[in-house]
Design a protein around this motif. Structure first.
Motif, short mmCIF file in Angstrom:
data_model
loop_
_atom_site.label_atom_id
_atom_site.label_comp_id
_atom_site.label_asym_id
_atom_site.label_seq_id
_atom_site.Cartn_x
_atom_site.Cartn_y
_atom_site.Cartn_z
N GLU A 153 12.40 -3.68 8.79
CA GLU A 153 11.63 -3.41 8.61
C GLU A 153 11.06 -2.36 7.86
N PHE A 154 12.36 -2.58 6.77
CA PHE A 154 12.06 -2.16 5.59
C PHE A 154 12.29 -2.51 3.96
N ILE A 155 12.66 -3.68 4.86
CA ILE A 155 13.19 -4.74 3.66
C ILE A 155 12.10 -5.12 2.66
N LEU A 156 11.31 -5.36 2.87
CA LEU A 156 9.50 -5.60 1.87
C LEU A 156 9.88 -4.17 0.87
N VAL A 157 9.38 -2.59 2.22
CA VAL A 157 9.46 -1.57 0.94
C VAL A 157 10.62 -1.38 0.17
N LYS A 158 11.64 -1.55 0.63
CA LYS A 158 13.14 -1.97 -0.04
C LYS A 158 12.23 -2.47 -1.91
N ILE A 159 12.37 -3.73 -1.10
CA ILE A 159 11.90 -4.72 -2.96
C ILE A 159 10.87 -4.64 -3.73
N LEU A 160 9.88 -4.22 -2.93
CA LEU A 160 8.88 -3.40 -4.10
C LEU A 160 9.23 -2.28 -5.17
N GLY A 161 9.54 -1.17 -3.40
CA GLY A 161 10.08 -0.23 -4.52
C GLY A 161 11.61 -0.32 -6.07
N ILE A 162 12.30 -0.77 -5.17
CA ILE A 162 13.50 -1.19 -6.43
C ILE A 162 12.71 -2.01 -7.73
N LEU A 163 11.31 -2.95 -7.81
CA LEU A 163 10.26 -3.98 -8.42
C LEU A 163 9.47 -2.95 -9.16
N ASN A 164 9.85 -2.04 -8.97
CA ASN A 164 9.16 -0.21 -9.64
C ASN A 164 10.25 -0.39 -11.36
N ILE A 165 11.67 -0.70 -11.00
CA ILE A 165 11.93 -0.23 -12.61
C ILE A 165 11.13 -1.49 -13.87
N ALA A 169 0.79 -1.29 -0.03
CA ALA A 169 0.05 -0.06 0.00
C ALA A 169 1.37 0.66 0.04
N PHE A 170 2.05 1.67 0.61
CA PHE A 170 3.04 2.44 0.99
C PHE A 170 3.18 2.92 -0.56
N VAL A 171 4.05 2.05 -1.03
CA VAL A 171 4.74 1.60 -2.37
C VAL A 171 3.71 2.32 -3.58
N LEU A 172 2.34 1.28 -3.69
CA LEU A 172 1.63 1.80 -4.45
C LEU A 172 0.81 3.43 -4.32
N PHE A 173 0.54 3.66 -2.78
CA PHE A 173 0.44 5.20 -2.64
C PHE A 173 1.56 5.99 -3.76
N LEU A 174 2.69 6.16 -2.85
CA LEU A 174 4.11 6.40 -2.81
C LEU A 174 4.19 6.87 -4.38
N HIS A 175 4.22 6.28 -5.71
CA HIS A 175 3.93 5.78 -6.94
C HIS A 175 2.36 6.51 -7.71
N GLU A 176 1.11 6.01 -7.14
CA GLU A 176 0.56 7.28 -7.98
C GLU A 176 0.14 8.15 -7.27
N ILE A 177 0.83 9.32 -6.27
CA ILE A 177 0.52 10.14 -5.51
C ILE A 177 2.04 10.84 -6.54
N THR A 178 3.25 10.13 -6.86
CA THR A 178 4.37 10.70 -7.31
C THR A 178 3.46 11.30 -8.74
N HIS A 179 3.14 10.87 -9.45
CA HIS A 179 2.02 10.59 -10.95
C HIS A 179 0.85 11.97 -10.80
N PHE A 180 0.32 11.77 -9.76
CA PHE A 180 -0.77 13.27 -9.80
C PHE A 180 0.08 14.78 -9.34
N ALA A 181 1.39 14.43 -8.58
CA ALA A 181 2.13 15.57 -8.22
C ALA A 181 2.90 15.75 -9.63
N THR A 182 2.96 14.58 -10.01
CA THR A 182 4.37 15.93 -11.23
C THR A 182 3.55 16.12 -12.89
#
Length: 118
Positions: free
Chosen positions: A80-92, A13-26
């Motif tokens: 605590e951040f490993i899964l967030v990091k993996i999901l974030g890096i998968l954004n490539i 949810a955090f990675v998805l929110f960050l992804h979509e809010i970045t599109h919105f802000a840009t």
């Protein structure tokens, strides 16, 4: 198992929110009048009117994967951040033309190239 499921859902949810809010802000900064809608799959997506300003469309498409990768890459290497990091890096993967972001980026590049060559 329940703890992992909660961590996974929260991380996703955090990675998805960050992804979509970045599109919105840009899109907002570039004057494209974005709005959030909910897809049939239940996920939020950002829509904006095609202004035929392809450089802006290109930047909206690539902004989210690049920001998500960057933000999650600088998180501390603690459990605590490993899964967030993996999901974030998968954004490539979102930069590849097999995803909506990648397709829009390639579309914008082709339109810019076509405009330049005609």
């Amino acid at each position: 198992m329940i703890k992992f499921l909660i961590i996974f859902i929260t991380s996703f949810a955090f990675v998805l929110f960050l992804h979509e809010i970045t599109h919105f802000a840009t899109a907002k900064v570039l004057g494209l009048s974005p709005k959030f809608i909910i897809s049939k799959a239940g996920t939020p997506i950002v829509r904006y009117k095609n202004s035929h300003e392809y450089i802006k469309i290109f930047f909206v498409a690539i902004s989210a994967p690049i920001i998500v990768i960057s933000v999650t890459a600088i998180l501390p290497n603690i459990s605590e951040f490993i899964l967030v990091k993996i999901l974030g890096i998968l954004n490539i993967i979102n930069l590849l033309p097999i995803t909506t972001d990648g397709e829009v980026a390639v579309y914008a590049i082709l339109k810019l190239w076509k405009r330049k060559n005609y």
